[in-house]
Design a protein around this motif. Structure first.
Motif, mmCIF file in Angstrom:
data_model
loop_
_atom_site.group_PDB
_atom_site.id
_atom_site.type_symbol
_atom_site.label_atom_id
_atom_site.label_comp_id
_atom_site.label_asym_id
_atom_site.label_seq_id
_atom_site.Cartn_x
_atom_site.Cartn_y
_atom_site.Cartn_z
ATOM 1 N N HIS A 1 12.281 43.073 -21.981
ATOM 2 C CA HIS A 1 12.493 43.314 -23.407
ATOM 3 C C HIS A 1 13.369 44.549 -23.628
ATOM 4 C CE1 HIS A 1 9.758 40.650 -25.838
ATOM 5 N NE2 HIS A 1 9.266 40.404 -24.636
ATOM 6 N N THR B 1 4.598 43.582 -25.879
ATOM 7 C CA THR B 1 4.702 42.944 -24.568
ATOM 8 C C THR B 1 3.399 43.100 -23.784
ATOM 9 O OG1 THR B 1 5.560 44.885 -23.364
ATOM 10 C CG2 THR B 1 7.155 43.563 -24.601
ATOM 11 N N ASP C 1 5.990 38.999 -27.776
ATOM 12 C CA ASP C 1 6.071 38.031 -26.701
ATOM 13 C C ASP C 1 5.101 36.889 -26.982
ATOM 14 O OD1 ASP C 1 7.630 37.815 -24.249
ATOM 15 O OD2 ASP C 1 5.709 37.563 -23.268
ATOM 16 N N THR D 1 9.400 35.804 -29.027
ATOM 17 C CA THR D 1 10.418 35.693 -27.983
ATOM 18 C C THR D 1 10.205 34.474 -27.088
ATOM 19 O OG1 THR D 1 9.188 37.318 -26.656
ATOM 20 C CG2 THR D 1 11.082 38.117 -27.927
#
Length: 380
Positions: A23, A85, A108, A135
């Protein structure tokens, strides 16, 4: 004058993490974001260790994401967005705290650990109007966007069948006790109700819908725990039915020994079919009904605006996962800037997140009951 990068904070990404550093690299690639703050680990020592490597000021490294959100929201130069994340179980709380502070969120996948949490996040997104993105990185590849554009334009006629596969082999052995990534991804307390179905099956679902332009309406799933003692599924086989009655198949497996990261999507229409595979991402195969085959390459003349916008290099210079992630971050920056029609369009957003969580819940329930379920949860 060039537009300044947006200020980004990171939750997760400490020493030993996989997706957090991805990321960070992606966010910085097109100079649309600068990582200025972080809660990079549950250990403040590790957070500071990683933050020093990344050039983050010591006073902007925090013991928790919630602490970061509160402190940064009070600064004149505070973060404008946060990248989440961390393991799935923490996504909802961090997302809701950030949205309520007016901080845009890029998270995420999967969006949360449970469908109930996802619905709570969706309510806050609707309430605040703050941008939220997810994502599903493979949608950032140029040739995925080319396939999507051509199918939408009718290049292969009405869609007749959709096949999405995602085989991996890294969990073929019981490595949970020695591998941190395997440990949390197979732990229901951290991952949620889905193992492989939640970790990679949602990617396959989202790709199937994104490329074909159709939505799944019904499913029948068989989830397996192949490795003895594993607490969550590690192999999944799902029959799908899309809108207009179009049939489909989804396979997601993390015990397919020898496989690396083989996500592939095939969409067949009346006049031909498209095939894209992540391990050769610069190519899109077009099969015509006369049995001829063409290979389209990224960067080549004649591609759609969508594909050209996701391409940075000339033909013959393959772009990979970092660039695909970076395309999503570029889209996210545009969404924060007020460009209309990005979220839940070319950039996955709250709708994709809700559908993924519903998919996990339905697949688990369908497998347990051995029945077809509609996407609204009813038994057929």
């Amino acid at each position: 004058m060039a537009e300044r990068p947006l200020r980004l904070g990171m939750a997760g990404g400490g020493p030993g993490a996989f997706i957090g550093p991805v990321h960070r690299m992606a966010a910085r690639l097109d100079d649309r974001f600068a990582v200025v703050a972080g809660a990079l680990s549950r250990s403040i020592g590790k957070s500071r260790e990683q933050g020093a490597r990344w050039g983050i000021a010591a006073d902007r490294l925090y013991a928790s994401a919630e602490e970061m959100i509160a402190a940064e929201a009070a600064r004149d130069d505070g973060i404008e967005a946060i990248a989440i994340t961390t393991p799935n179980a923490s996504h909802a709380a961090i997302t809701i705290a950030a949205l309520r502070a007016g901080i845009a969120v890029i998270c995420d996948k999967p969006m949360t650990a449970t469908l109930a949490e996802a619905e709570a996040v969706a309510a806050v997104v609707a309430q605040t109007g703050v941008p939220f993105a997810l994502t599903h990185a493979y949608t950032g590849y140029a040739m995925v966007r080319e396939a999507r554009a051509r199918i939408a334009a009718g290049a292969i006629g009405p869609v007749r069948k959709v096949v999405a596969e995602y085989p991996q082999g890294w969990l073929s052995e019981p490595i949970e006790g020695t591998n941190a990534q395997a440990g949390w991804r197979t732990d229901p307390a951290l991952a949620g109700a889905g193992g492989a179905i939640g970790d990679i099956g949602v990617h396959a679902l989202q790709m199937a819908e994104y490329v074909s332009g159709l939505r799944v309406t019904e499913l029948c799933a068989a989830l397996s725990r192949v490795v003895p003692g594993r607490r969550l599924d590690d192999d999944c086989n799902v029959l799908l039915r899309f809108g207009r009655g179009v049939p489909g198949v989804l396979m997601a497996s993390q015990i397919s020994a020898g496989e690396r990261n083989g996500i592939r999507v095939r969409v067949y229409g009346e006049r031909g079919g498209f095939e894209w595979a992540q391990e050769v991402p610069d190519r899109l195969i077009l099969r015509d009904a006369d049995n001829s085959l063409r290979i389209l390459h990224d960067g080549a003349p004649g591609l759609s605006d969508a594909a050209r916008a996701a391409t940075r290099l000339p033909p013959g210079h393959p772009e990979g996962l970092i660039e695909a992630f970076a395309t999503l971050y570029r889209d996210f920056a545009d969404a924060i800037g007020g460009v209309p029609g990005i979220l839940d369009g070319r950039l996955p957003g709250i709708t994709d997140g809700l559908r993924a969580m519903r998919f996990i819940e339905l697949a688990v329930r369908s497998s347990e009951t051995r029945r077809w379920l509609s996407f609204d949860g009813e038994t057929l």
